[in-house]
Every structure is written in structure tokens, then in C-alpha cells.
Design an enzyme around this catalytic site. Structure first.
Site, PDB file in Angstrom:
ATOM      1  N   LYS A  48      46.710  40.701  44.671  1.00  0.00           N
ATOM      2  CA  LYS A  48      47.046  39.365  45.158  1.00  0.00           C
ATOM      3  C   LYS A  48      48.144  38.845  44.258  1.00  0.00           C
ATOM      4  CE  LYS A  48      45.837  34.568  45.601  1.00  0.00           C
ATOM      5  NZ  LYS A  48      45.024  33.448  45.097  1.00  0.00           N
ATOM      6  N   TYR A  55      44.702  40.389  40.377  1.00  0.00           N
ATOM      7  CA  TYR A  55      45.165  39.036  40.685  1.00  0.00           C
ATOM      8  C   TYR A  55      46.276  38.726  39.706  1.00  0.00           C
ATOM      9  CZ  TYR A  55      44.502  33.994  41.775  1.00  0.00           C
ATOM     10  OH  TYR A  55      44.666  32.681  42.165  1.00  0.00           O
TER      11      TYR A  55
END
Length: 312
Positions: free
Chosen positions: A173, A145
Site C-alpha cells: 500500500k 505499508y
């Protein structure tokens, strides 16, 4: 679990719309499991491809370990394998993250999502060790992330692609806001590494560049909109994709409604929850302490934006 979007291999390919699920709370700040179940149904019926719990839009930074476990057990138990469930195992340092990894694995999630370490000042080699350790201990697909606004470290394309080549990372992400960096990852990746954008307002351009999907906080409010946007892009109808993206950009104005008197987190998460409450999905729009709640006038403005987007 849909084999088209999350194949049962050691390095699965994750694509499509994966909303970071909000965590409904009761007026006394406990997890509202009944509202969470309705939210999950709202998302799955909206056509999403997977769910990401315990991320930023889930208020993970505000939840106790016990509350995190309630979220995991409620969502995994209710979904029952209809779609993959990814769990954020976000915390400051590797030992703390590993505690969350164990709980998430026990709950039966499909994959793990972790940021770089934060609070501590780290070197890229220490970040590599962090992700390698999580992957080795977790035994599940691990997604990085990239969230420099919160963890104060940008994950470089070199670092991400190197860990992907080792088999440590299954995807990323990207919530960095760095379109050049996103493109570098897309250009340098090898299948089946998944590149997912976390930007609600530039999904069409990210998909056009070659991103595999989107993790939109606004997708809690309008999952069908993001599913339609993704489907338009998948069939190469970029004009329709742009039109749907522009509608969602206008809807995204809800996150600015409370911005004059509260932090960005309070304004954004409060807007998502107010919209879900107005749409009848959750019982209470409260956000965790110490976030400032939206007032009636602000909630009314969000209602007008929902109506303009065709959602009320």
C-alpha cells in the site's frame, strides 16, 4: 472471499477498492461495535473488494490492544467471508508487531499489513529482517505499508521488489506521495505482487500507470464513488474515471475543514467520522484522545460538501 480479487493461493492477487475502515467510538472512547457493523455493511453493500482494519484511518495508533481485538472480532465475525479482511499489525518494533500478528491470525483475517519499524532508527537490512520475520511467523499474505510521513522511512522499490521476489511480500500500500517511486515498483514487479495506492485524489492516474487498486480513507464516506472509479478504469473509460475522480477530489476537501485549529490527523479522521455520522452510518463522530474534535460550524461545512457531492 471473492476468488476474482483474492485467490486462494500462497501469493494472492489483491485488486480493487479496499477501504481502510474507520473505528467508530462511543462518547466515552470505547469501540462502538454496533456502529462498526453498520459501517461494514455500508462498505460491503457499496461494492468494495476487501476491507483493511487497524490502519491509519482506523486510528490504530490510538487504540489499546483490547480495542484492536474488539475491532478484529467484530469485523471478521460480521463479514463471515463475504470479502477478505486485512489487519494492520502496526507497531514500533518487530517483537511488538508479532504480538499483533498472533491476535490477528487467531481472529481469522485474510492478510496482514505492516509498516517499517519506527521510533528506532533502522537500516534497510533491519527493515528486511522485520518483514521477513513477520511473514515467517504470521503464515498469512503480508502487505507492506509505505507511510514515510508517519514512520520516517521510505520503502525503496529495490527493497520492496526484493522482498517480493523472496515471497515475503504479497503487495504494497503506497501512501508515500512519491509517484516516481510508485511507478518504479509497478515497472519492476512480477505477478502476483499487488500495488495499491493510498492516495484518494490520484487514483485514476495510479490505475492508468498500472496499479491494481486503491486503499482510500475517503472510501469510508463514499465507497460507491471509488468502486465506480475503479470500474471505469478497468473497462478503459478514462474520461469517466477522471470525471469521477474529480468529484471525489472536491469531496476530499472535507479533510481541510478543521485544519486551521488542529492537526492533520484530527482534521482528516474527524471529517470522515463527521461525514459518516451525517450520513447516518455511525452514532457518534468522536475521535480518540488527544485529537481535537470538530465543532458545529465545521460539521456544517462538511455537510455542505457532502450535499454538493450528492451524498446527502
Amino acid at each position: 472471499m471473492t476468488t476474482a480479487n483474492f485467490a486462494g493461493s500462497a501469493t494472492p492477487k489483491l485488486t480493487g477498492v479496499i477501504p481502510p475502515v474507520c473505528t467508530p467510538l462511543t462518547p466515552d472512547y470505547e469501540v462502538d461495535a454496533a456502529s462498526l457493523v453498520r459501517l461494514i455493511d455500508h462498505l460491503v453493500e457499496g461494492g468494495v473488494d476487501a476491507l483493511f482494519v487497524l490502519g491509519s484511518s482506523s486510528e490504530v495508533a490510538y487504540l489499546t490492544d483490547a480495542q484492536r481485538r474488539v475491532v478484529l472480532d467484530t469485523v471478521v465475525g460480521h463479514v463471515g467471508g463475504q470479502v477478505p479482511v486485512l489487519a494492520g499489525v502496526i507497531d514500533m518494533t518487530t517483537p511488538r508487531v508479532l504480538d499483533h500478528v498472533r491476535v490477528a491470525a487467531e481472529a481469522g483475517v485474510s492478510g496482514l499489513v505492516a509498516t517499517a519499524p519506527f521510533y528506532t532508527r533502522t537500516h534497510p537490512d533491519e527493515i528486511r529482517t522485520h518483514f521477513r520475520t513477520i511473514a515467517a511467523r504470521g503464515g498469512l499474505p503480508l502487505y507492506a505499508y509505505d507511510l514515510p510521513v508517519s514512520v520516517h522511512t521510505k520503502l525503496s522499490a529495490e527493497l520492496l521488489l526484493g522482498l517480493a521476489a523472496e515471497g515475503v511480500l504479497a503487495g504494497v500500500k503506497d501512501s508515500s506521495g512519491d509517484d516516481g517511486g510508485l511507478r518504479a515498483v509497478i515497472l519492476g514487479r512480477e505477478e502476483p505482487f499487488s500495488v495499491l495506492t493510498g492516495s484518494e485524489v490520484t487514483v485514476d492516474s495510479a490505475l492508468w500507470m498500472g496499479a491494481d487498486g486503491v486503499v482510500p480513507g475517503l472510501g469510508n464516506v463514499d465507497p460507491q464513488g471509488y468502486v465506480e472509479l475503479y470500474r471505469c478504469a478497468a473497462r478503459g473509460d478514462w474520461e469517466a474515471a477522471r470525471s469521477e475522480q474529480e468529484r471525489l477530489v472536491r469531496l476530499f476537501e472535507i479533510v481541510t475543514v478543521g485544519g486551521a485549529r488542529m492537526g492533520g490527523s484530527s482534521a482528516g479522521l474527524g471529517a470522515f467520522k463527521a461525514a459518516l455520522h451525517l450520513r447516518g452510518v455511525i452514532d457518534c463522530p468522536v475521535t480518540a484522545l488527544p485529537q481535537i474534535p470538530l465543532n458545529d460550524e465545521e460539521t456544517g461545512r462538511i455537510g455542505k460538501l457532502l450535499a454538493a457531492a450528492g451524498l446527502l
